[in-house]
Design an enzyme around this catalytic site. Structure first.
Site, mmCIF file in Angstrom:
data_model
loop_
_atom_site.group_PDB
_atom_site.id
_atom_site.type_symbol
_atom_site.label_atom_id
_atom_site.label_comp_id
_atom_site.label_asym_id
_atom_site.label_seq_id
_atom_site.Cartn_x
_atom_site.Cartn_y
_atom_site.Cartn_z
ATOM 1 N N ASP A 83 9.735 6.314 12.454
ATOM 2 C CA ASP A 83 10.397 5.371 13.361
ATOM 3 C C ASP A 83 11.815 4.984 12.938
ATOM 4 O OD1 ASP A 83 9.253 3.924 11.273
ATOM 5 O OD2 ASP A 83 8.087 2.577 12.536
ATOM 6 N N ASP A 109 1.635 5.361 1.219
ATOM 7 C CA ASP A 109 1.403 6.504 2.103
ATOM 8 C C ASP A 109 1.984 7.730 1.417
ATOM 9 O OD1 ASP A 109 0.539 5.051 4.668
ATOM 10 O OD2 ASP A 109 2.406 4.038 4.157
ATOM 11 N N ASP A 128 0.849 -1.190 0.000
ATOM 12 C CA ASP A 128 0.000 0.000 0.000
ATOM 13 C C ASP A 128 0.889 1.247 0.000
ATOM 14 O OD1 ASP A 128 0.914 0.203 2.643
ATOM 15 O OD2 ASP A 128 -0.816 -0.890 3.397
HETATM 16 P P1 ATP Z 1 4.094 -1.694 5.918
HETATM 17 O O1 ATP Z 1 2.978 -0.833 5.360
HETATM 18 O O2 ATP Z 1 4.860 -2.464 4.931
HETATM 19 O O3 ATP Z 1 3.655 -2.493 7.079
HETATM 20 P P2 ATP Z 1 5.163 0.838 6.643
HETATM 21 O O4 ATP Z 1 6.557 1.240 7.027
HETATM 22 O O5 ATP Z 1 4.585 1.493 5.448
HETATM 23 O O6 ATP Z 1 5.181 -0.719 6.524
HETATM 24 P P3 ATP Z 1 2.899 1.897 8.037
HETATM 25 O O7 ATP Z 1 2.309 1.433 9.317
HETATM 26 O O8 ATP Z 1 2.111 1.816 6.795
HETATM 27 O O9 ATP Z 1 4.256 1.081 7.895
HETATM 28 O O10 ATP Z 1 3.378 3.384 8.276
HETATM 29 C C1 ATP Z 1 3.826 4.236 7.247
HETATM 30 C C2 ATP Z 1 4.993 5.077 7.746
HETATM 31 O O11 ATP Z 1 4.593 5.878 8.837
HETATM 32 C C3 ATP Z 1 6.177 4.262 8.262
HETATM 33 O O12 ATP Z 1 7.049 3.856 7.235
HETATM 34 C C4 ATP Z 1 6.834 5.240 9.203
HETATM 35 O O13 ATP Z 1 7.579 6.187 8.502
HETATM 36 C C5 ATP Z 1 5.632 5.955 9.804
HETATM 37 N N1 ATP Z 1 5.166 5.275 11.026
HETATM 38 C C6 ATP Z 1 4.215 4.329 11.142
HETATM 39 N N2 ATP Z 1 4.045 3.948 12.392
HETATM 40 C C7 ATP Z 1 4.915 4.669 13.120
HETATM 41 C C8 ATP Z 1 5.211 4.742 14.502
HETATM 42 N N3 ATP Z 1 4.588 3.973 15.384
HETATM 43 N N4 ATP Z 1 6.159 5.633 14.884
HETATM 44 C C9 ATP Z 1 6.791 6.429 13.993
HETATM 45 N N5 ATP Z 1 6.551 6.402 12.695
HETATM 46 C C10 ATP Z 1 5.632 5.527 12.243
HETATM 47 MG MG MG Z 2 2.544 1.299 4.701
#
Ligand code: ATP
Ligand code: MG
Length: 454
Positions: free
Chosen positions: A153, A73, A71
């Protein structure tokens, strides 16, 4: 006061990175045709209206690693209301973290406004609050692009891709960490885990899914801080558990947690289960199965998964209830309620999954009955398939005799004549007598022995 100041210094709030590195196409190699059309249009629309907008997070990370993002962002300077006004099919969601869902076809892009922090050093005064352990309860203070990069993060999750200029902005050496296959927390790890303990689970998930090492400074505080996960609301923990379990690398994730000594306290369900003699084998088999399904693009039923994760706790409670004199089925229902309640305090399993889970458990004793019409009734049950797959896991883990699984495998595919020949007419002691009992007293005496609950 001094602690707070040092916290700010180490989290990087007082020495900001001067500028980002700009990574050109010949290094990042993200071809536009590999990116979701919807994500590109979203960025373009925002930019045309005078805002800055980037694809961020996991999508950039996965694209740079040569993978396919699941997905997208987008991070932007536009406020949620401004984003909402630009896209007809969009809506503002979230309280703890307000963002906008922009929809194209059946795809949804999560658009979030750059975050800052509420300590007055950056961002505008908005809505940010923490609990007594330092956990951020709300995170709705807006800030600059640099602030936003710092509040993410891990360094590999803080890369910003501009699909118009085809450049990646890297404020925290995320590209170097991607190359070194290293998971590194931005800022001071202890403080960042305190702000949001769920980041510990995210660390384990990313390390397993990407086959990365957790950098020592990031890993160090985790063991001592695992307890903080207890303060995370059960619904949030459930969401993160689902991401962990459905990542396609759940078994490896659990192995990593164990290797690092982090399996206690981090995943609420696993603590107890992994310690039981047959429990571990059963859970790992279930997770291996789930990973295989995810990686083959097959659907996974959360109800089934939770039924598997909690099964050995239910089994233990079931045996105990029987030893207190309850009959097979009442004892099982008692155990199901007991375990259900215990877990609800830690993990909010939504009702629809909880229902599936209980049905799978409740059907297990019925596999023991292989006389008369009962096997036919069980075959027609809506949840037969799931309950049967569950039975096979029990056989494979050595909890019950493999013969019973083989019998049901054969029975469901046999023709009428063969089926009739398979029925156990002369069951163990009590089977014949049971046939003549009134229908209201139909608890099978053999269930205990075959389910292993005796
Ligand atoms: P995936 O979607 O593959 O699980 P992702 O890294 O995209 O991994 P998401 O939960 O979709 O994870 O979050 C998008 C982005 O938002 C992350 O890459 C990170 O930069 C930020 N993020 C998400 N959760 C947190 C958190 N708990 N603390 C800090 N930043 C976060
Ligand atoms: Mg994501």
């Amino acid at each position: 006061m001094i602690r707070k100041f040092l916290g700010k210094v180490f989290s990087g709030r007082l020495f900001r990175p001067a500028a980002s590195k700009v990574i050109p196409f010949k290094v990042h190699r993200i071809a536009r045709d590999r990116i979701s059309r919807c994500a590109i249009t979203t960025c373009e629309t925002l930019q045309k209206s005078g805002h800055t907008a980037y694809v961020v997070g996991g999508a950039v990370r996965d694209l740079m690693l040569g993978g396919v993002p699941k997905d997208y962002d987008v991070a932007t300077s536009a406020r949620p209301e401004q984003v909402r006004a630009l896209f007809r099919r969009s809506r503002i969601i979230g309280r703890r973290f307000r963002l906008v869902h922009v929809m194209c076809g059946n795809e949804t892009i999560e658009v979030s406004t750059f975050r800052g922090s509420a300590d007055g050093t950056d961002g505008d005064s908005g809505d940010q609050s923490t609990d007594e352990h330092g956990r951020i309860l709300r995170d709705n203070v807006f800030g600059s692009l640099e602030d936003d990069a710092r509040r993410r993060d891990f360094t590999i999750n803080a890369l910003f891709y501009d699909p118009v200029r085809e450049e990646v902005l890297d404020y925290h050496n995320g590209v170097a960490d991607l190359k070194a296959r290293r998971l590194r927390m931005i800022g001071e790890p202890e403080l960042r885990f305190r702000e949001d303990p769920v980041r510990m689970l995210r660390a384990a998930r990313f390390a397993a899914a990407l086959n990365f090492d957790i950098e020592p400074r990031t890993r160090k505080p985790i063991r001592a801080m695992a307890d903080l996960l207890r303060n995370v609301p059960p619904s949030r923990l459930f969401d993160e558990m689902m991401k962990f379990l459905l990542s396609g690398h759940a078994a490896e994730g659990v192995r990593r947690l164990r290797k690092e000594g982090l399996h206690h306290g981090l995943l609420p369900l696993l603590d107890v289960i992994l310690e039981q003699p047959l429990g571990e084998r059963f859970v790992m088999l279930a997770l291996d199965n789930t990973d295989k399904r995810v990686n083959d693009g097959k659907p996974v039923s959360p109800g089934f998964l939770f039924a598997a994760l909690l099964w050995h706790e239910v089994l233990a409670a079931w045996k105990q209830a029987e030893s207190r004199g309850l009959n097979t089925m009442p004892a099982l229902f008692h155990a199901m309620d007991q375990i259900g309640q215990m877990q609800a305090e830690k993990l909010a399993i939504p009702r629809r999954f909880g229902g599936d889970m209980k049905e799978i458990w409740a059907l297990q004793p019925r596999f023991s009955n292989r006389t008369g019409r009962r096997p036919y009734h069980l075959l027609e049950h809506m949840r037969f398939r799931a309950a049967f797959d569950f039975l096979l896991l029990r056989c494979e883990s050595g909890e019950i005799d493999a013969e019973i699984g083989q019998w049901w495998e054969k029975f469901q595919h046999a023709d009428e004549v063969a089926r009739a020949g398979m029925l156990l007419t002369e069951g163990p002691a009590g089977a014949r007598k049971r046939r003549h009992r009134p229908r209201s007293k139909k608890k099978p005496a053999t269930a205990k022995a075959e389910t292993g609950a005796a």
